[in-house]
Scaffold this active site. Structure first.
Site, PDB file in Angstrom:
ATOM      1  N   ASP A  83       0.690  -1.107   0.062  1.00 32.15           N
ATOM      2  CA  ASP A  83      -0.113  -0.082   0.072  1.00 32.15           C
ATOM      3  C   ASP A  83       0.836   1.362  -0.054  1.00 32.15           C
ATOM      4  O   ASP A  83       2.249   1.207   0.437  1.00 32.15           O
ATOM      5  CB  ASP A  83      -0.898   0.043   1.266  1.00 32.15           C
ATOM      6  CG  ASP A  83      -2.124  -0.820   1.244  1.00 32.15           C
ATOM      7  OD1 ASP A  83      -2.132  -1.827   0.437  1.00 32.15           O
ATOM      8  OD2 ASP A  83      -2.947  -0.796   1.898  1.00 32.15           O
ATOM      9  N   HIS A 134      -6.263   2.811  -4.436  1.00 31.12           N
ATOM     10  CA  HIS A 134      -6.157   3.129  -2.727  1.00 31.12           C
ATOM     11  C   HIS A 134      -6.481   4.448  -2.546  1.00 31.12           C
ATOM     12  O   HIS A 134      -6.096   5.033  -1.706  1.00 31.12           O
ATOM     13  CB  HIS A 134      -4.727   2.816  -2.413  1.00 31.12           C
ATOM     14  CG  HIS A 134      -4.513   2.944  -0.907  1.00 31.12           C
ATOM     15  ND1 HIS A 134      -5.639   2.246  -0.030  1.00 31.12           N
ATOM     16  CD2 HIS A 134      -3.534   3.076  -0.028  1.00 31.12           C
ATOM     17  CE1 HIS A 134      -5.183   2.176   1.188  1.00 31.12           C
ATOM     18  NE2 HIS A 134      -3.985   2.664   1.176  1.00 31.12           N
ATOM     19  N   HIS A 138      -5.663   9.761  -0.486  1.00 35.80           N
ATOM     20  CA  HIS A 138      -5.321   9.081   0.796  1.00 35.80           C
ATOM     21  C   HIS A 138      -5.702   9.974   2.003  1.00 35.80           C
ATOM     22  O   HIS A 138      -4.994  10.238   2.822  1.00 35.80           O
ATOM     23  CB  HIS A 138      -3.996   8.532   0.713  1.00 35.80           C
ATOM     24  CG  HIS A 138      -3.840   7.506   1.629  1.00 35.80           C
ATOM     25  ND1 HIS A 138      -3.494   7.681   3.118  1.00 35.80           N
ATOM     26  CD2 HIS A 138      -3.785   6.145   1.711  1.00 35.80           C
ATOM     27  CE1 HIS A 138      -3.417   6.615   3.638  1.00 35.80           C
ATOM     28  NE2 HIS A 138      -3.465   5.452   2.934  1.00 35.80           N
ATOM     29  N   HIS A 229       3.684  -1.885   3.151  1.00 26.33           N
ATOM     30  CA  HIS A 229       3.707  -0.626   2.540  1.00 26.33           C
ATOM     31  C   HIS A 229       5.090  -0.348   2.032  1.00 26.33           C
ATOM     32  O   HIS A 229       6.008  -0.588   2.602  1.00 26.33           O
ATOM     33  CB  HIS A 229       3.471   0.484   3.904  1.00 26.33           C
ATOM     34  CG  HIS A 229       2.129   0.118   4.190  1.00 26.33           C
ATOM     35  ND1 HIS A 229       1.624  -0.602   5.147  1.00 26.33           N
ATOM     36  CD2 HIS A 229       0.918   1.025   4.215  1.00 26.33           C
ATOM     37  CE1 HIS A 229       0.663  -0.443   5.793  1.00 26.33           C
ATOM     38  NE2 HIS A 229       0.049   0.359   5.067  1.00 26.33           N
TER      39      HIS A 229
END
Length: 271
Positions: A83, A134, A138, A229
């Site tokens: 991510d 995603h 964010h 990540h």
């Protein structure tokens, strides 16, 4: 199931349907007996608390379908999901590590970062991995957005990532995994599937790669979806991103158990 990427009909979960029934009942009670407002208000507040709690639980399916493990047909494999990238320093090194292990991964990229580093997104795809959604920016308040704002945020990432990667995303992961009841109808309309994880290493907050790996490997089994990540990666005492050493340990453990890595598209949708 509809073909990958096609819009599908949204069906409320029992929790959402129950909350709607509570609201309707409260309005009916107030119309008949206004003095009953404390009971009506209490029911409405309780339903809102239940919906909020479900949204704060990333692995919950109470607000809609959520992939937290691979389907039975793919249970000889695991999925590595990465991510918050792409990151110009970390992502290329993660790609080299994956190549060394002959592993495949799913990258949940942020739209704005993808636009800033398009060559890295292209490299992810060229090296056999997939790129998913995603969100565009964010935002920390993502789970507080209404349906219109959610759709704009997610659709913007669809357009950004799709144009760079050459294929529109088929999966979505909410920032920090937090969401609200408006998300699933938006995902259905965009043809996206929500995916969270089986376990995570907290590698954005922990500077000890061994500890991150232990979290990921505790109860490790076929069918797992693991979260690490490449963006916002924590660093160890020597300044190295902990995801590199932690992911190396996980991939070695997978190889020792005879488990292959697979992208979510291949495992869930056969795409």
């Amino acid at each position: 199931m509809n073909p990958p990427g096609e819009p599908r009909r949204w069906t409320p979960t029992p929790l959402i349907g129950g909350a709607a029934a509570v609201h309707a009942g409260a309005l009916a009670a107030l119309a008949v007996a206004p003095a009953a407002w404390p009971w009506a208000a209490g029911g409405v507040i309780a339903s809102h608390l239940a919906l909020t709690a479900a949204g704060l639980w990333p692995r919950s399916s109470l607000l809609g379908h959520n992939w937290t493990a691979l389907p039975e047909a793919a249970r000889a494999r695991i999925a590595i999901t990465i991510d918050d990238g792409p990151d110009p320093d970390v992502t290329p090194r993660v790609l080299d590590l994956l190549d060394a292990h002959q592993a495949r991964a799913t990258f949940f990229c942020i739209g704005e970062r993808a636009r800033e580093h398009p060559r890295i997104v292209e490299a992810i795809v060229a090296r056999g991995h997939t790129v998913e959604n995603h969100s565009q920016r964010h935002r920390h308040h993502f789970s507080l957005m209404g349906p219109g704002a959610l759709r704009r945020e997610i659709d913007a990432a669809q357009a950004t990532i799709g144009a760079i990667a050459g294929a529109r995303p088929l999966f979505f992961r909410a920032p920090a995994g937090l969401r609200n009841p408006f998300l699933e109808p938006v995902l259905c309309g965009l043809g996206l599937h929500l995916a969270s994880w089986t376990r995570r290493g907290f590698d954005t907050r922990t500077s000890d790669a061994s500890l991150v790996a232990r979290r990921l490997l505790k109860g490790f089994a076929a069918g797992d979806i693991l979260l690490v990540h490449d963006g916002h990666a924590a660093r160890d005492a020597h300044g190295a991103p902990v995801v590199l050493a932690a992911l190396d340990m996980v991939l070695r453990a997978a190889a020792n158990r005879g488990l292959e890595t697979v992208t979510l598209r291949d495992a869930v949708l056969g795409y």
